[in-house]
Enzyme design. Structure first.
Site, mmCIF file in Angstrom:
data_model
loop_
_atom_site.group_PDB
_atom_site.id
_atom_site.type_symbol
_atom_site.label_atom_id
_atom_site.label_comp_id
_atom_site.label_asym_id
_atom_site.label_seq_id
_atom_site.Cartn_x
_atom_site.Cartn_y
_atom_site.Cartn_z
ATOM 1 C CB CYS A 94 44.081 2.681 -1.518
ATOM 2 S SG CYS A 94 42.316 2.666 -1.897
ATOM 3 C CG ASN A 135 39.080 0.417 -5.546
ATOM 4 O OD1 ASN A 135 38.432 -0.244 -6.351
ATOM 5 N ND2 ASN A 135 39.708 1.517 -5.921
ATOM 6 C CB CYS A 150 39.149 6.749 0.807
ATOM 7 S SG CYS A 150 37.793 6.470 1.976
ATOM 8 N NE ARG A 151 44.316 5.501 1.304
ATOM 9 C CZ ARG A 151 45.119 4.669 1.912
ATOM 10 N NH1 ARG A 151 46.313 5.072 2.293
ATOM 11 N NH2 ARG A 151 44.750 3.421 2.125
ATOM 12 C CB SER A 152 43.114 3.604 -5.229
ATOM 13 O OG SER A 152 42.067 2.761 -4.856
ATOM 14 C CG ASP A 181 42.715 5.347 4.587
ATOM 15 O OD1 ASP A 181 41.763 5.987 4.100
ATOM 16 O OD2 ASP A 181 42.769 4.107 4.619
HETATM 17 P P1 4NP Z 1 41.016 3.517 1.235
HETATM 18 O O1 4NP Z 1 40.407 3.719 2.706
HETATM 19 O O2 4NP Z 1 42.019 2.397 1.345
HETATM 20 O O3 4NP Z 1 41.665 4.817 0.920
HETATM 21 O O4 4NP Z 1 39.862 3.181 0.313
HETATM 22 C C1 4NP Z 1 39.795 2.672 3.415
HETATM 23 C C2 4NP Z 1 38.479 2.365 3.177
HETATM 24 C C3 4NP Z 1 37.871 1.348 3.906
HETATM 25 C C4 4NP Z 1 38.595 0.651 4.851
HETATM 26 C C5 4NP Z 1 39.922 0.973 5.086
HETATM 27 C C6 4NP Z 1 40.520 1.980 4.365
HETATM 28 N N1 4NP Z 1 37.971 -0.359 5.613
HETATM 29 O O5 4NP Z 1 38.626 -0.911 6.527
HETATM 30 O O6 4NP Z 1 36.804 -0.696 5.361
#
Ligand code: 4NP
Length: 152
Positions: free
Chosen positions: A8, A11, A13-15, A123
């Site tokens: 994702c 790294n 939340c989703r992955s 997300d």
């Molecule tokens: P993820 O979500 O891609 O599912 O881990 C996010 C976590 C942090 C950020 C963006 C998306 N960020 O911009 O810090």
């Protein structure tokens, strides 16, 4: 060993949620010696951090272990090492192609393209809805594991 990598953006939340759910499914089917699971983000902001507290809380609700999950960044080397590289949304797939320089490789797939949903995993870092993400990621992992079992 069949090697699966979920990818994702951050790294956190989703992955890592997909990694934990898939690891749980693989363990329950007694396939831990045959299938390895990992996750990474295309961004560098959260390297070394544990998953987001919303991801940890949701996984705990379903008794899925989050042990050992630490954010890391996706690299070109991962492209050579893994057999299934599974992005959560269309922008993850574009970022993976940019990093690997290998667009349209069949081992790179968007998770929900394996299911009837055929859409991005929303997300929860932005939506705040970890339940919706959990439900979609669970379904995606279930279908992905069936695909892997057929192909191994
Ligand atoms: P993820 O979500 O891609 O599912 O881990 C996010 C976590 C942090 C950020 C963006 C998306 N960020 O911009 O810090």
């Amino acid at each position: 060993m069949v090697k699966v990598l979920f990818v994702c953006l951050g790294n956190i939340c989703r992955s890592p949620m997909a990694e934990a759910i898939m690891r749980d499914l693989v363990e329950k089917e007694g396939l831990s010696e045959k299938i390895s699971v990992d996750s990474a983000g295309t961004g560098s902001w959260h390297i070394g951090e544990p998953p987001h507290k919303g991801t940890v809380k949701k996984l705990a609700e379903y008794n899925v272990s989050t042990e050992g999950l630490v954010a890391r960044q996706f690299s070109k080397k991962d492209f050579e090492e893994y057999d299934y590289i599974v992005g959560m949304d269309e922008s993850n797939i574009r970022n993976i192609s940019r990093i690997t320089g290998q667009p349209d490789d069949p081992k790179v797939v968007r998770l929900l393209d394996l299911t009837d949903a055929k859409k991005d995993v929303p997300d929860p870092y932005y939506t705040g809805d970890f339940q919706e993400t959990y439900d979609l990621v669970s379904e995606g992992c279930r279908v992905l594991l069936e695909k892997i079992k057929k192909e191994m």
